[in-house]
Design a protein around this motif. Structure first.
Motif, PDB file in Angstrom:
ATOM      1  N   GLU A 136      15.730   7.382   2.002  1.00 12.27           N
ATOM      2  CA  GLU A 136      15.200   7.706   3.331  1.00 12.27           C
ATOM      3  C   GLU A 136      15.852   8.986   3.868  1.00 12.27           C
ATOM      4  O   GLU A 136      17.021   9.281   3.575  1.00 12.27           O
ATOM      5  CB  GLU A 136      15.521   6.570   4.304  1.00 12.27           C
ATOM      6  CG  GLU A 136      14.567   5.406   4.243  1.00 12.27           C
ATOM      7  CD  GLU A 136      13.194   5.743   4.802  1.00 12.27           C
ATOM      8  OE1 GLU A 136      13.105   6.306   5.895  1.00 12.27           O
ATOM      9  OE2 GLU A 136      12.194   5.417   4.117  1.00 12.27           O
ATOM     10  N   PHE A 137      15.127   9.680   4.700  1.00  8.95           N
ATOM     11  CA  PHE A 137      15.709  10.831   5.400  1.00  8.95           C
ATOM     12  C   PHE A 137      16.857  10.326   6.287  1.00  8.95           C
ATOM     13  O   PHE A 137      16.754   9.248   6.890  1.00  8.95           O
ATOM     14  CB  PHE A 137      14.631  11.513   6.254  1.00  8.95           C
ATOM     15  CG  PHE A 137      15.081  12.829   6.815  1.00  8.95           C
ATOM     16  CD1 PHE A 137      15.055  13.974   6.037  1.00  8.95           C
ATOM     17  CD2 PHE A 137      15.558  12.923   8.111  1.00  8.95           C
ATOM     18  CE1 PHE A 137      15.494  15.194   6.546  1.00  8.95           C
ATOM     19  CE2 PHE A 137      15.995  14.131   8.628  1.00  8.95           C
ATOM     20  CZ  PHE A 137      15.958  15.268   7.837  1.00  8.95           C
ATOM     21  N   PRO A 138      17.956  11.086   6.376  1.00  7.52           N
ATOM     22  CA  PRO A 138      19.127  10.591   7.097  1.00  7.52           C
ATOM     23  C   PRO A 138      18.898  10.194   8.556  1.00  7.52           C
ATOM     24  O   PRO A 138      19.642   9.357   9.095  1.00  7.52           O
ATOM     25  CB  PRO A 138      20.133  11.748   7.013  1.00  7.52           C
ATOM     26  CG  PRO A 138      19.500  12.820   6.212  1.00  7.52           C
ATOM     27  CD  PRO A 138      18.190  12.356   5.683  1.00  7.52           C
ATOM     28  N   ALA A 139      17.874  10.760   9.204  1.00  6.80           N
ATOM     29  CA  ALA A 139      17.611  10.377  10.609  1.00  6.80           C
ATOM     30  C   ALA A 139      17.334   8.878  10.718  1.00  6.80           C
ATOM     31  O   ALA A 139      17.564   8.274  11.761  1.00  6.80           O
ATOM     32  CB  ALA A 139      16.416  11.165  11.167  1.00  6.80           C
ATOM     33  N   ASN A 140      16.846   8.303   9.635  1.00  4.98           N
ATOM     34  CA  ASN A 140      16.536   6.873   9.627  1.00  4.98           C
ATOM     35  C   ASN A 140      17.621   6.062   8.900  1.00  4.98           C
ATOM     36  O   ASN A 140      17.373   4.931   8.500  1.00  4.98           O
ATOM     37  CB  ASN A 140      15.168   6.639   8.967  1.00  4.98           C
ATOM     38  CG  ASN A 140      14.688   5.210   9.112  1.00  4.98           C
ATOM     39  OD1 ASN A 140      15.004   4.546  10.098  1.00  4.98           O
ATOM     40  ND2 ASN A 140      13.959   4.727   8.123  1.00  4.98           N
ATOM     41  N   GLN A 188       7.378   9.577   2.957  1.00  3.20           N
ATOM     42  CA  GLN A 188       8.704  10.005   2.514  1.00  3.20           C
ATOM     43  C   GLN A 188       8.818  11.527   2.513  1.00  3.20           C
ATOM     44  O   GLN A 188       7.919  12.216   2.012  1.00  3.20           O
ATOM     45  CB  GLN A 188       8.980   9.480   1.098  1.00  3.20           C
ATOM     46  CG  GLN A 188       9.133   7.983   1.038  1.00  3.20           C
ATOM     47  CD  GLN A 188      10.423   7.500   1.686  1.00  3.20           C
ATOM     48  OE1 GLN A 188      11.494   8.020   1.387  1.00  3.20           O
ATOM     49  NE2 GLN A 188      10.321   6.534   2.581  1.00  3.20           N
ATOM     50  N   PHE A 189       9.941  12.013   3.013  1.00  2.00           N
ATOM     51  CA  PHE A 189      10.103  13.469   3.167  1.00  2.00           C
ATOM     52  C   PHE A 189      10.183  14.197   1.834  1.00  2.00           C
ATOM     53  O   PHE A 189       9.776  15.355   1.729  1.00  2.00           O
ATOM     54  CB  PHE A 189      11.345  13.788   4.006  1.00  2.00           C
ATOM     55  CG  PHE A 189      12.654  13.735   3.251  1.00  2.00           C
ATOM     56  CD1 PHE A 189      13.251  12.516   2.957  1.00  2.00           C
ATOM     57  CD2 PHE A 189      13.276  14.902   2.833  1.00  2.00           C
ATOM     58  CE1 PHE A 189      14.453  12.464   2.255  1.00  2.00           C
ATOM     59  CE2 PHE A 189      14.477  14.871   2.141  1.00  2.00           C
ATOM     60  CZ  PHE A 189      15.068  13.638   1.839  1.00  2.00           C
ATOM     61  N   SER A 190      10.694  13.536   0.786  1.00  6.58           N
ATOM     62  CA  SER A 190      10.980  14.290  -0.446  1.00  6.58           C
ATOM     63  C   SER A 190       9.909  14.146  -1.512  1.00  6.58           C
ATOM     64  O   SER A 190       9.973  14.830  -2.537  1.00  6.58           O
ATOM     65  CB  SER A 190      12.327  13.839  -1.024  1.00  6.58           C
ATOM     66  OG  SER A 190      12.255  12.467  -1.363  1.00  6.58           O
ATOM     67  N   CYS A 236       8.774   9.522  16.490  1.00  6.20           N
ATOM     68  CA  CYS A 236       8.145  10.723  15.904  1.00  6.20           C
ATOM     69  C   CYS A 236       8.515  11.975  16.691  1.00  6.20           C
ATOM     70  O   CYS A 236       8.266  12.045  17.898  1.00  6.20           O
ATOM     71  CB  CYS A 236       6.628  10.528  15.913  1.00  6.20           C
ATOM     72  SG  CYS A 236       5.710  11.835  15.104  1.00  6.20           S
ATOM     73  N   GLY A 237       9.089  12.953  16.010  1.00  5.32           N
ATOM     74  CA  GLY A 237       9.208  14.294  16.582  1.00  5.32           C
ATOM     75  C   GLY A 237       7.879  14.995  16.353  1.00  5.32           C
ATOM     76  O   GLY A 237       7.170  14.703  15.384  1.00  5.32           O
ATOM     77  N   ALA A 238       7.542  15.938  17.231  1.00  3.68           N
ATOM     78  CA  ALA A 238       6.229  16.579  17.134  1.00  3.68           C
ATOM     79  C   ALA A 238       6.298  17.953  16.473  1.00  3.68           C
ATOM     80  O   ALA A 238       5.299  18.658  16.389  1.00  3.68           O
ATOM     81  CB  ALA A 238       5.613  16.685  18.524  1.00  3.68           C
ATOM     82  N   GLN A 239       7.488  18.318  15.972  1.00  6.99           N
ATOM     83  CA  GLN A 239       7.698  19.688  15.498  1.00  6.99           C
ATOM     84  C   GLN A 239       7.136  19.990  14.120  1.00  6.99           C
ATOM     85  O   GLN A 239       7.187  21.127  13.669  1.00  6.99           O
ATOM     86  CB  GLN A 239       9.203  20.018  15.534  1.00  6.99           C
ATOM     87  CG  GLN A 239      10.074  19.272  14.522  1.00  6.99           C
ATOM     88  CD  GLN A 239      10.685  17.982  15.060  1.00  6.99           C
ATOM     89  OE1 GLN A 239      10.109  17.346  15.918  1.00  6.99           O
ATOM     90  NE2 GLN A 239      11.845  17.593  14.563  1.00  6.99           N
ATOM     91  N   LYS A 240       6.630  18.985  13.431  1.00  7.03           N
ATOM     92  CA  LYS A 240       6.123  19.231  12.071  1.00  7.03           C
ATOM     93  C   LYS A 240       4.592  19.145  12.058  1.00  7.03           C
ATOM     94  O   LYS A 240       3.917  20.104  12.383  1.00  7.03           O
ATOM     95  CB  LYS A 240       6.731  18.220  11.099  1.00  7.03           C
ATOM     96  CG  LYS A 240       8.260  18.308  11.005  1.00  7.03           C
ATOM     97  CD  LYS A 240       8.780  17.300   9.985  1.00  7.03           C
ATOM     98  CE  LYS A 240      10.288  17.127  10.070  1.00  7.03           C
ATOM     99  NZ  LYS A 240      11.032  18.220   9.470  1.00  7.03           N
TER     100      LYS A 240
HETATM  101  C1  LIG Z   1      11.491  11.493   7.630  1.00  5.22           C
HETATM  102  C2  LIG Z   1      12.145  12.397   8.633  1.00  5.22           C
HETATM  103  N1  LIG Z   1      12.654  11.881   9.759  1.00  5.22           N
HETATM  104  C3  LIG Z   1      13.209  12.640  10.713  1.00  5.22           C
HETATM  105  C4  LIG Z   1      13.269  14.014  10.564  1.00  5.22           C
HETATM  106  C5  LIG Z   1      13.823  14.857  11.655  1.00  5.22           C
HETATM  107  O1  LIG Z   1      14.369  14.094  12.690  1.00  5.22           O
HETATM  108  P1  LIG Z   1      14.534  14.726  14.154  1.00  5.22           P
HETATM  109  O2  LIG Z   1      13.146  14.868  14.728  1.00  5.22           O
HETATM  110  O3  LIG Z   1      15.349  13.735  14.885  1.00  5.22           O
HETATM  111  O4  LIG Z   1      15.212  16.052  13.981  1.00  5.22           O
HETATM  112  C6  LIG Z   1      12.762  14.610   9.376  1.00  5.22           C
HETATM  113  C7  LIG Z   1      12.839  16.061   9.096  1.00  5.22           C
HETATM  114  O5  LIG Z   1      13.498  16.884   9.607  1.00  5.22           O
HETATM  115  C8  LIG Z   1      12.185  13.766   8.418  1.00  5.22           C
HETATM  116  O6  LIG Z   1      11.660  14.290   7.306  1.00  5.22           O
END
Ligand SMILES: Cc1ncc(COP(=O)(O)O)c(C=O)c1O
Length: 407
Positions: A136-140, A188-190, A236-240
């Protein structure tokens, strides 16, 4: 591109929601050309395939930001009612996007805020387990890891041999009554793996496990309807994929759960009665009944004004149209990979998404060659990550193949 809302003139494809004319390099779709010219004017010079990292701002959004900031310079031009209306619009648009109620949406500055809220506010006790996948992405991951101090364990379930979440194993683990939360990314991010949300939703409803979804890599590129696939918390962040400014995002909390969650950090407008600025010191510690109880006002209003413009573009285009477009864009790369025996790290088919990751033998030099040719993409976990969006064309993806073939 065919519009689901009829907001922009589009060309429908008979019998489908498909964007095939749009993606054809033989007869370029005039609507796509128009979209690129009006909303993404730099696309003539740069091939941008990095939405999984940062989504570009459409021109309409940039103009909204400029106009808003012009008023911000002389703030008497921005009455409170306009700021409140901006936020209300944001909650309404987000709700429309994910099949929720506006009352279930709290505005946030990023994904991590919503995940931390879930980690801190869900009713967890010593001995409980939070389950997630080990890539998982570290934010989670980190917000849950910090709970170890309170005796709540984080279990990182091993991924499959392909590196994707092992849904069978995750569902097996739900049988353990200590597993109280399943926290997982929608995409998944990767590698772009899309979880089977319907399956995980049904299983967690049956076992009484909280389902917390990190949705930043999915919302905006794949359809989400929480009326059909209920979850407990979605951050959800909206930046992507939502093509919105940094500092805009949201957290969804299922209506029945809102009253049960007491935020461990709070903003002053999370409480009832604070809309009336004439009696702010008549304190009333009753938290609001809707998801605004989770908001940390003051928020960056200008970013939400921008987000509203971007959501307008995405909603008028239609997320299912975007999803089909993104799948069609992958064909040249998938054909090349099959022809040349290149490893494709992403799933194709139902578990795929708009993120396509490939791992040529020399990933580093392939990545450098793309960069040199003004193709912007990512390199994650040993693979090249291609993440196009609604403005990209098949011709651009064919160019990527040409570069990769000769790198
Ligand atoms: C799965 C996932 N979660 C979270 C983030 C970013 O988290 P945040 O919006 O808190 O910066 C990313 C990428 O930056 C992501 O790929």
């Amino acid at each position: 591109m065919r519009s689901e809302k009829g907001g922009r003139k589009t060309k429908a494809v008979e019998g489908t929601d498909s964007l095939s004319p749009l993606t054809s390099h033989v007869s370029p779709d005039p609507d796509l050309a128009e979209l690129r010219r009006t909303e993404f004017p730099w696309t003539d010079e740069t091939t941008y395939l990095n939405n999984a990292s940062i989504g570009p701002l459409p021109e309409r959004t940039r103009l909204v930001l400029e106009a808003f900031n012009r008023k911000r310079a002389a703030p008497f031009q921005l009455p409170d009612r306009e700021l409140f209306a901006t936020m209300a619009d944001s909650r309404r648009l987000v709700a429309e996007l994910i099949g929720a109620l506006p009352e279930e949406i709290g505005l946030t500055i990023n994904t991590g805020f919503g995940l931390s809220l879930a980690a801190r506010a869900l009713p967890l006790r010593v001995g409980d387990i939070v389950l997630t996948s080990d890539r998982e992405f570290p934010a989670n991951v980190y917000p849950w890891m910090l709970l170890r101090d309170s005796g709540v364990d984080l279990e990182l379930a091993p991924t499959t041999s392909q590196g994707w979440p092992d849904e069978d194993h995750l569902l097996d683990r739900l049988q353990d009554p200590r597993v109280r939360v399943l926290a997982i990314s929608l995409v998944q991010f990767s590698n772009g793996y899309t979880i089977d949300l319907a399956r995980l939703s049904a299983a967690t409803r049956a076992s009484g496990t909280f389902l917390v979804v990190d949705a930043i890599q999915g919302v905006g590129q794949i359809p989400v309807d929480l009326r059909k696939t209920p979850v407990d918390v979605l951050a959800c962040g909206a930046q992507k994929w939502l093509l919105s400014p940094w500092g805009s995002g949201f957290v969804y909390v299922r209506q029945e759960l809102i009253g049960e969650l007491r935020p461990s950090m709070t903003g002053w407008m999370a409480f009832e009665g604070t809309d009336d600025y004439t009696r702010l010191t008549q304190y009333n510690d009753t938290l609001r009944g809707d998801a605004r109880r989770f908001e940390m006002i003051t928020l960056p209003y200008q970013e939400f004004a921008g987000m509203n413009a971007s959501l307008g573009l995405l909603l008028e285009t239609g997320i299912s149209s975007i999803a089909e477009h993104l799948r069609a864009l992958q064909s040249p790369v998938l054909e090349w990979a099959a022809r040349c025996g290149i490893k494709v790290v992403s799933p194709v088919g139902a578990r795929g998404s708009g993120i396509l990751c490939v791992a040529p033998a020399d990933v580093g030099s392939a990545f450098r060659a793309l960069k040199k040719a003004r193709v912007v993409c990512g390199m994650r976990e040993g693979a090249i990550r291609l993440s196009p969006h609604l403005y990209n064309t098949v011709a651009e993806m064919e160019r990527v193949v040409d570069i990769l073939e000769t790198s």
